[in-house]
Scaffold this motif. Structure first.
Motif, PDB file in Angstrom:
ATOM      1  N   UNK A  61       0.834  -1.205   0.000  1.00  0.00           N
ATOM      2  CA  UNK A  61       0.000   0.000   0.000  1.00  0.00           C
ATOM      3  C   UNK A  61       0.868   1.255   0.000  1.00  0.00           C
ATOM      4  N   UNK A  62       2.187   1.082   0.038  1.00  0.00           N
ATOM      5  CA  UNK A  62       3.108   2.223   0.044  1.00  0.00           C
ATOM      6  C   UNK A  62       3.971   2.213  -1.208  1.00  0.00           C
ATOM      7  N   UNK A  97     -19.298   5.781   4.205  1.00  0.00           N
ATOM      8  CA  UNK A  97     -18.917   5.677   5.615  1.00  0.00           C
ATOM      9  C   UNK A  97     -17.428   5.436   5.814  1.00  0.00           C
ATOM     10  N   UNK A  98     -16.723   5.085   4.762  1.00  0.00           N
ATOM     11  CA  UNK A  98     -15.313   4.718   4.916  1.00  0.00           C
ATOM     12  C   UNK A  98     -14.420   5.950   4.886  1.00  0.00           C
ATOM     13  N   UNK A 104      -7.998   4.516  -0.065  1.00  0.00           N
ATOM     14  CA  UNK A 104      -6.732   4.634  -0.801  1.00  0.00           C
ATOM     15  C   UNK A 104      -5.898   3.374  -0.643  1.00  0.00           C
ATOM     16  N   UNK A 105      -5.861   2.818   0.564  1.00  0.00           N
ATOM     17  CA  UNK A 105      -5.108   1.584   0.787  1.00  0.00           C
ATOM     18  C   UNK A 105      -5.702   0.435  -0.011  1.00  0.00           C
ATOM     19  N   UNK A 110      -5.046  -3.372  -4.524  1.00  0.00           N
ATOM     20  CA  UNK A 110      -5.738  -4.146  -5.555  1.00  0.00           C
ATOM     21  C   UNK A 110      -5.494  -3.652  -6.972  1.00  0.00           C
ATOM     22  N   UNK A 111      -5.132  -2.385  -7.125  1.00  0.00           N
ATOM     23  CA  UNK A 111      -4.968  -1.812  -8.466  1.00  0.00           C
ATOM     24  C   UNK A 111      -3.548  -1.296  -8.687  1.00  0.00           C
ATOM     25  N   UNK A 112      -3.101  -0.368  -7.841  1.00  0.00           N
ATOM     26  CA  UNK A 112      -1.789   0.226  -8.058  1.00  0.00           C
ATOM     27  C   UNK A 112      -0.675  -0.813  -7.996  1.00  0.00           C
ATOM     28  N   UNK A 113      -0.711  -1.683  -6.994  1.00  0.00           N
ATOM     29  CA  UNK A 113       0.367  -2.669  -6.841  1.00  0.00           C
ATOM     30  C   UNK A 113       0.410  -3.663  -8.006  1.00  0.00           C
TER      31      UNK A 113
END
Length: 254
Positions: A61-62, A97-98, A104-105, A110-113
């Protein structure tokens, strides 16, 4: 010697991928956040299979974590011939609600990585004339009820686009769409209720899911659903109007 790099390799489907690949003669690179857990899995794998298990602790996530794994995929020494983009989690919250941090994480894992790691791996694979990308999607890709489902739909579309571009290169791309699987994915407080809402017969064991996914990779198949029941459900959901699959509750099914 063929080397496979697996994300989310410390438990669940990722760990099962590692065991099946090592048993089949692959060396493995294990990626997850926990160094201790990765070390434990690596020791067990090496002791049982005799294959080398390299560990690469990284938080996908980073940007730092993604860059570290991308660098390993671009390394000329001991090149990776199979990338398994498996890491993922669910947050069990409606979008309204999130928090932005959670959303973003979720997007990054799921997408960026997968995009970043495939982009790092593919050029070398194409140059060598062989290799494979395996993206773990979900039958949730056929739904329209969560951002998780949207991300998994992206994984399928990305895999299909990538497979088309790689045609004739010796490199393949495959997306596997499991349904509910008995792993730790649903152990969090946010998702634990899912275990009680679906009957036992709809839950899959990790072993046949992984076996089916790897068989699809060997065949060069682009999309595989590793269960006859879920395959039928997926076929139905593809033709059902999306307004009928937009559930009022947000829950990631796996």
């Amino acid at each position: 010697m063929a080397i496979a790099l697996l994300t989310g390799a410390s438990a669940g489907l990722g760990e099962e991928f590692a065991w099946q690949l090592a048993t089949a003669g692959h060396d493995v690179v294990l990626v997850a956040r926990s160094r201790d857990r990765l070390g434990e899995v690596a020791r067990l794998l090496e002791g049982a299979t005799g294959r080398h298990a390299e560990i690469l602790p990284a938080d996908l996530t980073t940007e730092k974590g993604r860059s570290a794994v991308a660098a390993r995929l671009q390394a000329d020494e001991r090149p990776v011939s199979l990338l398994v983009n498996n890491a993922g989690f669910g947050i069990g919250e409606r979008f309204a609600d999130s928090s932005w941090r959670h959303e973003k994480a979720l997007l990054d894992i799921h997408v960026t990585a997968p995009l970043r790691l495939a982009h790092a791996a593919v050029p070398g694979m194409v140059e060598r004339g062989h290799g494979a990308i395996l993206n773990v999607a979900s039958v949730a890709a056929h739904l329209g009820d969560t951002t998780y489902a949207a991300h998994k739909r992206w994984a399928v579309e990305f895999t299909q686009a990538l497979a088309g571009q790689l045609d004739g290169t010796g490199v393949t791309a495959t997306a596997v769409l499991p349904g509910l699987v008995r792993t730790r994915f649903h152990d969090s407080d946010a998702l634990s209720h899912v275990r009680h809402e679906f009957p036992d017969p709809v839950w899959l064991d990790p072993e046949p899911v992984v076996r089916s996914a790897l068989a699809a990779v060997r065949r060069g198949q682009t999309v595989v659903t590793p269960s006859p029941g879920y395959a039928v459900a997926g076929a139905v959901l593809r033709v059902v109007p999306k307004r009928l699959t937009r559930g009022r509750r947000s829950q990631q099914r796996g």
